[in-house]
Write a protein that holds these residues in place. Structure first.
Motif, mmCIF file in Angstrom:
data_model
loop_
_atom_site.group_PDB
_atom_site.id
_atom_site.type_symbol
_atom_site.label_atom_id
_atom_site.label_comp_id
_atom_site.label_asym_id
_atom_site.label_seq_id
_atom_site.Cartn_x
_atom_site.Cartn_y
_atom_site.Cartn_z
ATOM 1 N N GLU A 139 -1.064 5.441 -15.820
ATOM 2 C CA GLU A 139 -1.720 6.705 -15.466
ATOM 3 C C GLU A 139 -3.213 6.502 -15.259
ATOM 4 O O GLU A 139 -3.818 7.092 -14.357
ATOM 5 C CB GLU A 139 -1.491 7.745 -16.553
ATOM 6 C CG GLU A 139 -0.119 8.357 -16.589
ATOM 7 C CD GLU A 139 -0.078 9.543 -17.538
ATOM 8 O OE1 GLU A 139 -0.779 10.544 -17.268
ATOM 9 O OE2 GLU A 139 0.624 9.455 -18.557
ATOM 10 N N LEU A 140 -3.810 5.672 -16.083
ATOM 11 C CA LEU A 140 -5.249 5.433 -16.018
ATOM 12 C C LEU A 140 -5.654 4.864 -14.656
ATOM 13 O O LEU A 140 -6.697 5.233 -14.099
ATOM 14 C CB LEU A 140 -5.656 4.480 -17.144
ATOM 15 C CG LEU A 140 -7.142 4.157 -17.301
ATOM 16 C CD1 LEU A 140 -7.931 5.416 -17.644
ATOM 17 C CD2 LEU A 140 -7.338 3.105 -18.386
ATOM 18 N N VAL A 141 -4.841 3.967 -14.126
ATOM 19 C CA VAL A 141 -5.131 3.351 -12.824
ATOM 20 C C VAL A 141 -4.187 3.875 -11.748
ATOM 21 O O VAL A 141 -4.016 3.245 -10.702
ATOM 22 C CB VAL A 141 -5.042 1.811 -12.913
ATOM 23 C CG1 VAL A 141 -6.089 1.272 -13.865
ATOM 24 C CG2 VAL A 141 -3.647 1.356 -13.330
ATOM 25 N N GLY A 142 -3.624 5.042 -12.002
ATOM 26 C CA GLY A 142 -2.605 5.583 -11.106
ATOM 27 C C GLY A 142 -3.056 5.739 -9.678
ATOM 28 O O GLY A 142 -2.278 5.508 -8.736
ATOM 29 N N GLY A 143 -4.315 6.123 -9.466
ATOM 30 C CA GLY A 143 -4.804 6.291 -8.108
ATOM 31 C C GLY A 143 -4.746 5.009 -7.305
ATOM 32 O O GLY A 143 -4.478 5.031 -6.099
ATOM 33 N N LEU A 144 -4.987 3.877 -7.952
ATOM 34 C CA LEU A 144 -4.944 2.594 -7.261
ATOM 35 C C LEU A 144 -3.518 2.166 -6.954
ATOM 36 O O LEU A 144 -3.280 1.451 -5.977
ATOM 37 C CB LEU A 144 -5.634 1.520 -8.117
ATOM 38 C CG LEU A 144 -7.120 1.733 -8.391
ATOM 39 C CD1 LEU A 144 -7.636 0.661 -9.341
ATOM 40 C CD2 LEU A 144 -7.916 1.739 -7.093
ATOM 41 N N GLU A 160 -1.746 4.318 -3.870
ATOM 42 C CA GLU A 160 -2.191 3.964 -2.524
ATOM 43 C C GLU A 160 -1.293 2.909 -1.874
ATOM 44 O O GLU A 160 -1.333 2.719 -0.660
ATOM 45 C CB GLU A 160 -3.617 3.418 -2.574
ATOM 46 C CG GLU A 160 -4.665 4.421 -3.041
ATOM 47 C CD GLU A 160 -6.025 3.769 -3.262
ATOM 48 O OE1 GLU A 160 -6.090 2.528 -3.137
ATOM 49 O OE2 GLU A 160 -6.988 4.488 -3.553
ATOM 50 N N LEU A 161 -0.476 2.228 -2.684
ATOM 51 C CA LEU A 161 0.342 1.123 -2.199
ATOM 52 C C LEU A 161 1.681 1.603 -1.653
ATOM 53 O O LEU A 161 2.141 2.710 -1.966
ATOM 54 C CB LEU A 161 0.592 0.137 -3.342
ATOM 55 C CG LEU A 161 -0.653 -0.535 -3.936
ATOM 56 C CD1 LEU A 161 -0.308 -1.185 -5.270
ATOM 57 C CD2 LEU A 161 -1.225 -1.565 -2.964
ATOM 58 N N ASP A 162 2.337 0.762 -0.842
ATOM 59 C CA ASP A 162 3.697 1.069 -0.413
ATOM 60 C C ASP A 162 4.667 0.734 -1.543
ATOM 61 O O ASP A 162 4.262 0.282 -2.623
ATOM 62 C CB ASP A 162 4.060 0.312 0.871
ATOM 63 C CG ASP A 162 3.952 -1.207 0.727
ATOM 64 O OD1 ASP A 162 3.982 -1.716 -0.432
ATOM 65 O OD2 ASP A 162 3.839 -1.894 1.758
ATOM 66 N N ASP A 163 5.935 0.949 -1.325
ATOM 67 C CA ASP A 163 6.921 0.772 -2.401
ATOM 68 C C ASP A 163 6.906 -0.644 -2.959
ATOM 69 O O ASP A 163 6.941 -0.843 -4.177
ATOM 70 C CB ASP A 163 8.327 1.114 -1.880
ATOM 71 C CG ASP A 163 8.515 2.601 -1.652
ATOM 72 O OD1 ASP A 163 7.660 3.385 -2.111
ATOM 73 O OD2 ASP A 163 9.505 2.985 -0.995
ATOM 74 N N ALA A 164 6.852 -1.628 -2.078
ATOM 75 C CA ALA A 164 6.854 -3.023 -2.539
ATOM 76 C C ALA A 164 5.577 -3.319 -3.324
ATOM 77 O O ALA A 164 5.622 -3.996 -4.360
ATOM 78 C CB ALA A 164 6.981 -3.966 -1.347
ATOM 79 N N GLY A 165 4.455 -2.807 -2.827
ATOM 80 C CA GLY A 165 3.191 -3.026 -3.514
ATOM 81 C C GLY A 165 3.168 -2.376 -4.881
ATOM 82 O O GLY A 165 2.658 -2.950 -5.851
ATOM 83 N N ARG A 166 3.716 -1.158 -4.980
ATOM 84 C CA ARG A 166 3.754 -0.474 -6.274
ATOM 85 C C ARG A 166 4.604 -1.240 -7.276
ATOM 86 O O ARG A 166 4.251 -1.350 -8.457
ATOM 87 C CB ARG A 166 4.270 0.951 -6.100
ATOM 88 C CG ARG A 166 3.248 1.900 -5.517
ATOM 89 C CD ARG A 166 3.675 3.349 -5.666
ATOM 90 N NE ARG A 166 4.824 3.673 -4.843
ATOM 91 C CZ ARG A 166 4.760 4.074 -3.581
ATOM 92 N NH1 ARG A 166 3.585 4.199 -2.991
ATOM 93 N NH2 ARG A 166 5.851 4.360 -2.904
ATOM 94 N N ALA A 167 5.722 -1.780 -6.804
ATOM 95 C CA ALA A 167 6.589 -2.564 -7.691
ATOM 96 C C ALA A 167 5.858 -3.817 -8.171
ATOM 97 O O ALA A 167 5.936 -4.187 -9.356
ATOM 98 C CB ALA A 167 7.882 -2.947 -6.970
ATOM 99 N N GLU A 168 5.125 -4.464 -7.249
ATOM 100 C CA GLU A 168 4.388 -5.672 -7.624
ATOM 101 C C GLU A 168 3.271 -5.354 -8.608
ATOM 102 O O GLU A 168 3.077 -6.069 -9.600
ATOM 103 C CB GLU A 168 3.807 -6.324 -6.369
ATOM 104 C CG GLU A 168 3.070 -7.629 -6.646
ATOM 105 C CD GLU A 168 2.516 -8.276 -5.396
ATOM 106 O OE1 GLU A 168 1.642 -9.164 -5.528
ATOM 107 O OE2 GLU A 168 2.940 -7.884 -4.284
ATOM 108 N N ALA A 169 2.554 -4.273 -8.358
ATOM 109 C CA ALA A 169 1.454 -3.886 -9.245
ATOM 110 C C ALA A 169 1.971 -3.510 -10.626
ATOM 111 O O ALA A 169 1.379 -3.888 -11.648
ATOM 112 C CB ALA A 169 0.681 -2.722 -8.631
ATOM 113 N N VAL A 209 -3.455 -4.639 -10.520
ATOM 114 C CA VAL A 209 -2.932 -3.698 -9.514
ATOM 115 C C VAL A 209 -3.565 -3.896 -8.141
ATOM 116 O O VAL A 209 -3.294 -3.122 -7.217
ATOM 117 C CB VAL A 209 -3.131 -2.240 -9.972
ATOM 118 C CG1 VAL A 209 -2.448 -2.009 -11.311
ATOM 119 C CG2 VAL A 209 -4.603 -1.853 -10.055
ATOM 120 N N ALA A 210 -4.382 -4.947 -7.978
ATOM 121 C CA ALA A 210 -5.049 -5.150 -6.691
ATOM 122 C C ALA A 210 -4.052 -5.469 -5.580
ATOM 123 O O ALA A 210 -4.187 -4.985 -4.457
ATOM 124 C CB ALA A 210 -6.076 -6.274 -6.813
#
Length: 280
Positions: free
Chosen positions: A230-235, A238-247, A169-170
């Motif tokens: 959920e466990l890493v949900g905070g990380l 923090e991302l934008d939509d594209a970042g969340r999809a990638e993570a 998720v980095a």
């Protein structure tokens, strides 16, 4: 909740809030996740039928209930009101009448003097703001030659699940790691630090036994993905939509790589730490 040491204020807010809520909602998943560690942990306790036991950071109460089946009486202590409520209900449902649960910060709580034969904790003692003060209070609560038995994570490097989830998720970020000598899941991973803290708190030289077993995250990728997201949900949030999809995609791919006949598992390692209060 009253009686919180200032160094534990943030931890108390988290555990009696969103962090505790997450582990309350996922009680069975966590218990299943570390189930392979329970037999050697319970064996190390050597609880006797006359034993009085204190379970620190008892959470949803699995270790408390297991101890209660072997002991005369057990007290479970935690910061999370929600998890303690689950623990009480489950103990009652199993007909255990020798168990009590208390919401308290063991760093400052009055635990009694020489009251317990055993102090135990499964993944519950790595978050103290002042670990020497906390362990000194636990040492006072033990009877002379009483035994404290802890199950804690070894170092980050020994726990592939942690590094794998954060790497997934980095999304190009340099994520800050928890300090090795501060409150966090790996705060007791270094054997030298464990020995230093516990002897400073009044314990005799502790023994550390390494145990390596896989941790379990679900019977299939979909189940594991819901839980770990959920466990890493905070990380992720923090991302934008594209970042969340990638993570999300990267996390799913990593979980798929760790799917086997027993479900989604990752290599892991813990210490079973045994420390005695010296005889007066």
């Amino acid at each position: 909740m009253t009686g919180i040491h200032p160094s534990n204020a943030d931890a108390a807010t988290a555990w009696d809030g969103p962090t505790g809520d997450f582990w309350a909602d996922n009680a069975d998943m966590f218990d299943s996740g570390v189930a392979r560690y329970m037999p050697p942990f319970l064996d190390a306790m050597e609880i006797e039928p006359t034993s009085h036991v204190l379970d620190v950071g008892c959470g949803n109460g699995l270790t408390t209930r297991e101890a209660a089946r072997r002991a005369a009486a057990v007290t479970g202590v935690d910061l999370s009101a929600r998890m303690l409520d689950i623990a009480r209900r489950r103990a009652a449902a199993e007909g255990l009448t020798n168990v009590t649960f208390t919401q308290a910060d063991v760093q400052v709580a009055d635990l009694g003097e020489a009251r317990y034969d055993r102090v135990i904790s499964r993944n519950g003692v790595m978050f103290f703001g002042d670990p020497v003060a906390a362990f000194a209070n636990l040492a006072r609560a033990l009877k002379p030659d009483g035994r404290m038995v802890l199950l804690v994570w070894q170092t980050m490097a020994d726990n592939a699940w942690f590094t794998a989830f954060r790497r997934a998720v980095a999304v190009g970020r340099d994520l800050q790691l928890p300090p090795p000598d501060g409150p966090g899941p790996f705060a007791l991973g270094d054997p030298d630090r464990v020995r230093s803290l516990l002897t400073a708190a009044g314990f005799a030289e502790p023994e550390l036994r390494g145990v390596r077993e896989p941790t379990y995250y679900g019977r299939d990728v979909a189940t594991a993905h819901r839980y770990v997201s959920e466990l890493v949900g905070g990380l992720i949030t923090e991302l934008d939509d594209a970042g969340r999809a990638e993570a999300t995609a990267a996390l799913r791919a990593d979980l798929e790589e760790h799917l086997g006949p027993e479900g989604v598992t990752y290599p892991a390692a813990m210490w079973i730490i045994t420390a005695r209060r010296p005889e007066a």
